[in-house]
Design a protein around this motif. Structure first.
Motif, PDB file in Angstrom:
ATOM      1  N   SER A 239       2.341  -1.825 -10.199  1.00  0.00           N
ATOM      2  CA  SER A 239       2.106  -0.884  -9.104  1.00  0.00           C
ATOM      3  C   SER A 239       1.348  -1.562  -7.955  1.00  0.00           C
ATOM      4  O   SER A 239       1.706  -1.405  -6.781  1.00  0.00           O
ATOM      5  N   GLN A 240       0.313  -2.346  -8.302  1.00  0.00           N
ATOM      6  CA  GLN A 240      -0.450  -3.049  -7.266  1.00  0.00           C
ATOM      7  C   GLN A 240       0.414  -4.080  -6.556  1.00  0.00           C
ATOM      8  O   GLN A 240       0.301  -4.267  -5.334  1.00  0.00           O
ATOM      9  N   GLU A 242       3.622  -3.972  -6.065  1.00  0.00           N
ATOM     10  CA  GLU A 242       4.540  -3.271  -5.159  1.00  0.00           C
ATOM     11  C   GLU A 242       3.819  -2.874  -3.868  1.00  0.00           C
ATOM     12  O   GLU A 242       4.362  -3.024  -2.762  1.00  0.00           O
ATOM     13  N   ILE A 243       2.581  -2.357  -4.001  1.00  0.00           N
ATOM     14  CA  ILE A 243       1.796  -1.965  -2.825  1.00  0.00           C
ATOM     15  C   ILE A 243       1.488  -3.191  -1.969  1.00  0.00           C
ATOM     16  O   ILE A 243       1.554  -3.151  -0.724  1.00  0.00           O
ATOM     17  N   ASN A 244       1.144  -4.280  -2.635  1.00  0.00           N
ATOM     18  CA  ASN A 244       0.816  -5.514  -1.929  1.00  0.00           C
ATOM     19  C   ASN A 244       2.009  -6.006  -1.106  1.00  0.00           C
ATOM     20  O   ASN A 244       1.878  -6.347   0.081  1.00  0.00           O
ATOM     21  N   GLU A 246       4.627  -4.333  -0.129  1.00  0.00           N
ATOM     22  CA  GLU A 246       4.976  -3.383   0.926  1.00  0.00           C
ATOM     23  C   GLU A 246       4.080  -3.594   2.138  1.00  0.00           C
ATOM     24  O   GLU A 246       4.536  -3.572   3.299  1.00  0.00           O
ATOM     25  N   ARG A 247       2.782  -3.857   1.890  1.00  0.00           N
ATOM     26  CA  ARG A 247       1.862  -4.111   2.995  1.00  0.00           C
ATOM     27  C   ARG A 247       2.214  -5.413   3.713  1.00  0.00           C
ATOM     28  O   ARG A 247       2.114  -5.499   4.947  1.00  0.00           O
ATOM     29  N   GLN A 250       5.009  -4.717   6.039  1.00  0.00           N
ATOM     30  CA  GLN A 250       4.546  -4.005   7.240  1.00  0.00           C
ATOM     31  C   GLN A 250       3.936  -4.987   8.246  1.00  0.00           C
ATOM     32  O   GLN A 250       4.210  -4.904   9.456  1.00  0.00           O
ATOM     33  N   GLU A 276      -1.209 -11.742  -4.151  1.00  0.00           N
ATOM     34  CA  GLU A 276       0.092 -11.626  -4.791  1.00  0.00           C
ATOM     35  C   GLU A 276       0.250 -12.663  -5.903  1.00  0.00           C
ATOM     36  O   GLU A 276       0.742 -12.357  -6.993  1.00  0.00           O
ATOM     37  N   GLY A 575      -0.347   4.370 -12.361  1.00  0.00           N
ATOM     38  CA  GLY A 575      -0.489   4.530 -10.925  1.00  0.00           C
ATOM     39  C   GLY A 575      -1.925   4.730 -10.547  1.00  0.00           C
ATOM     40  O   GLY A 575      -2.833   4.515 -11.298  1.00  0.00           O
ATOM     41  N   ARG A 579      -5.977   0.261  -2.930  1.00  0.00           N
ATOM     42  CA  ARG A 579      -5.124  -0.532  -2.055  1.00  0.00           C
ATOM     43  C   ARG A 579      -5.005  -1.955  -2.541  1.00  0.00           C
ATOM     44  O   ARG A 579      -3.923  -2.528  -2.584  1.00  0.00           O
ATOM     45  N   TYR A 580      -6.124  -2.556  -2.881  1.00  0.00           N
ATOM     46  CA  TYR A 580      -6.080  -3.912  -3.394  1.00  0.00           C
ATOM     47  C   TYR A 580      -6.775  -3.996  -4.758  1.00  0.00           C
ATOM     48  O   TYR A 580      -6.799  -5.036  -5.376  1.00  0.00           O
TER      49      TYR A 580
END
Length: 592
Positions: A239-240, A242-244, A246-247, A250, A276, A575, A579-580
């Motif tokens: 999950s982390q 994927e968030i990483n 995605e950021r 961006q 990452e 989940g 954020r990090y």
């Protein structure tokens, strides 16, 4: 009956030595680097460590054989224990001790260095297409080993001619116990001096490595249960990750149509890239820990480890209790020696009869009456000290001052590091032998369960009947009649070192207080603070080790153990990551 008891004692000793060989072989194979395994290094390491443990574990045999000649209820020698039979037992023990001590010195000072240079010569010529003959390697290794041979010769010559202490003040020197310590020839003096020097050198290592290990060992067991299970860590890391990513997308999208990112966005992007890589390693290691994608054997081993985590927790608490008892016993004996030794620094604070209650000594003296109960207890105690030394060396590493020369890690120890660790353990175990005999359980190690009738005359025929007057029975001491109380061979040998060369005795004695201070300080530190690694100085293997440490953080949750057993993660832990940050309390590890 006496012959049967002696035979049974030696058979028990042989079984214990065989088990020690199994323990040392396990230690060597666990810590060796599989790709660099050398048969010569493996053999020398196993034989050296087995010989050392065999030397220390000869103590209960010594105590059992000497104590078997005495009747503890009557406070006198048994009918079969004539002076000739007692002398025969003592001679056999002396031969075995001298053989083992000489073998230990030979392996430590000659064989281990030779094996080190032999392997170095192989490494130096491994890339040579022509190779090097066995004869040339042998000669090259011998050239360097000759330096150690010269040191050994000098060591024994110094011991052969060195003057022994002549300061014989006090009436206690008229006692048979002290006279016996001074009766030696030049050959014994040389071996005594060499052993004293090796024990003193080992004491330096013992003070730092064993003291660190004996404090860290129980804490490592208690903190072995992870705060987050491997399946949960896999899910939360995914999950982390994927968030990483995605950021990162961006930020990269912002740069579209621009020449470059702003300084702030650029720093954030670089931090995300480093994070990452850390998350990818964490995900891989968590997957390996749970056995994902691996054979059924690995999966079964992972689940077995999870099942036994509560036992490790209880084992850690038990080890902590044992540490407290040993620490207290050593402190009490140290204070007793400093206050009540009959000769103080003139004989290395010799004390053959304790004046204060010592818990460990009391346990051993009473268990000695039911052999092999004391053998089982002291074997476990020796293994605790040995494993503590290993843990200390693995934690601190092989260093020269503050410079780390070799690192000792499971599955990543080079042959050179393994040999150096073996030599260090050799010296450390000799210091452990001194500590057990002189500090931890001095009464047990010197006289065992032997007793004597109070105020009994030397003529045994006229001795009072202690069976009717048990209050007359007293434990043996250095002031007891030598015809009734026979000191063990190992205590006589170590006391001879300290009496004839008091400098060694003074250093080894006061070092015990340093040992107590260091172990207590590290225990308190380990209880309240987990040391952090400097990632900027880590190599790739050390980074992997740090990530493995994420599976054993300070928090304790039995739910994590259950998830490792079932192999399923809770959905609310997969989940909800920051954020990090790491979900479920896992620390955020970033690379510099």
């Amino acid at each position: 009956m006496a012959a049967l008891q002696v035979t049974f004692t030696w058979i028990a000793y042989a079984i214990v030595v065989a088990l020690c060989m199994l323990v040392t072989a396990t230690f060597v194979f666990i810590y060796q680097e599989p790709r660099e395994r050398s048969p010569a290094v493996t053999t020398v390491s196993i034989v050296t460590l087995t010989s050392l443990l065999a030397t220390v574990l000869l103590l209960p045999v010594d105590v059992a054989l000497i104590a078997s000649t005495s009747d503890p209820k009557l406070g006198r020698k048994k009918d079969w224990a004539t002076p000739e039979r007692v002398d025969s037992i003592l001679l056999t023990l002396k031969i075995v001790y001298y053989a083992l001590y000489s073998l230990d010195a030979l392996l430590c000072l000659i064989v281990a260095p030779f094996t080190y240079f032999w392997y170095e010569e192989y490494e130096d010529t491994a890339e040579d297409s022509g190779g090097q003959s066995v004869g040339k390697r042998l000669w090259a290794a011998l050239k360097y080993t000759l330096v150690f041979v010269a040191l050994v010769v000098i060591l024994f010559l110094v011991g052969f001619f060195a003057p022994i202490a002549r300061d014989r003040k006090g009436k206690h020197w008229d006692l048979d116990y002290f006279k016996h310590l001074l009766a030696e020839n030049h050959g014994e003096r040389a071996l005594t001096f060499a052993l004293g020097l090796l024990i003193t050198l080992g004491t330096i290592l013992y003070v730092f490595y064993t003291a660190s290990g004996i404090a860290i060992l129980p804490i490592s067991f208690i903190k072995s249960a992870p705060s987050i299970s491997a399946p949960s860590l896999v899910a939360s890391t995914a999950s982390q990750l994927e968030i990483n990513r995605e950021r990162q997308r961006q930020l990269e999208g912002r740069s579209a149509g621009r020449s470059s990112l702003s300084a702030k966005d650029q720093r954030e992007l670089e931090a995300l890239v480093r994070e990452e890589r850390t998350l990818v390693r964490r995900q891989r290691l968590a997957a390996e820990a749970s056995g994902e994608g691996r054979s059924w054997v690995i999966k079964a081993w992972a689940k077995t480890q999870a099942i036994f985590r509560p036992i490790k927790l209880l084992g850690g608490i038990l080890l902590l209790l044992i540490f407290a008892i040993i620490w207290l016993s050593m402190l009490l004996t140290g204070i007793d020696k400093a206050k009540n030794s009959v000769c103080k620094h003139h004989c290395g604070y010799l004390l053959a009869h304790i004046n204060v209650f010592n818990p460990v000594n009391w346990i051993f003296v009473n268990s000695a009456r039911v052999f092999p109960l004391d053998y089982v207890i002291i074997t476990l105690l020796v293994l605790i000290f040995f494993c503590s030394s290993v843990v200390g060396i693995a934690t601190i590493g092989i260093r020269f001052l503050w410079v780390r020369i070799f690192q000792i890690r499971s599955g990543h120890t080079s042959p050179q590091a393994l040999l150096m660790a073996t030599v260090m353990l050799t010296l450390t175990v000799l210091a452990i032998d001194y500590s057990l005999v002189m500090i931890v359980a001095p009464q047990y190690a010197t006289f065992g369960s032997q007793t004597i009738c109070k105020n009994a005359p030397k003529n045994l025929i006229l001795q009072p009947d202690c069976s009717k007057h048990p209050e007359l029975v007293r434990p043996c001491s250095e002031r007891s009649d030598s015809s009734v109380c026979t000191p063990t061979v190992v205590s006589t040998f170590l006391n001879r070192v300290m009496v004839n060369f008091p400098f060694f005795g003074v250093v080894c004695f006061w070092a015990q207080f340093v040992f107590l201070a260091v172990s207590l300080l590290i225990l308190i530190t380990a209880l309240f603070r987990t040391p952090k690694l400097n990632e900027a100085q880590l190599d790739e293997d050390a980074e992997v080790a740090e990530e493995e440490g994420l599976l054993a953080s300070a928090g304790r949750r039995f739910g994590a153990t259950w998830e490792d057993i079932t192999g399923k993660a809770r959905t609310n832990q997969a989940g909800g990551a920051g954020r990090y940050g790491a979900a479920g309390g896992a620390p955020d590890a970033r690379e510099d």
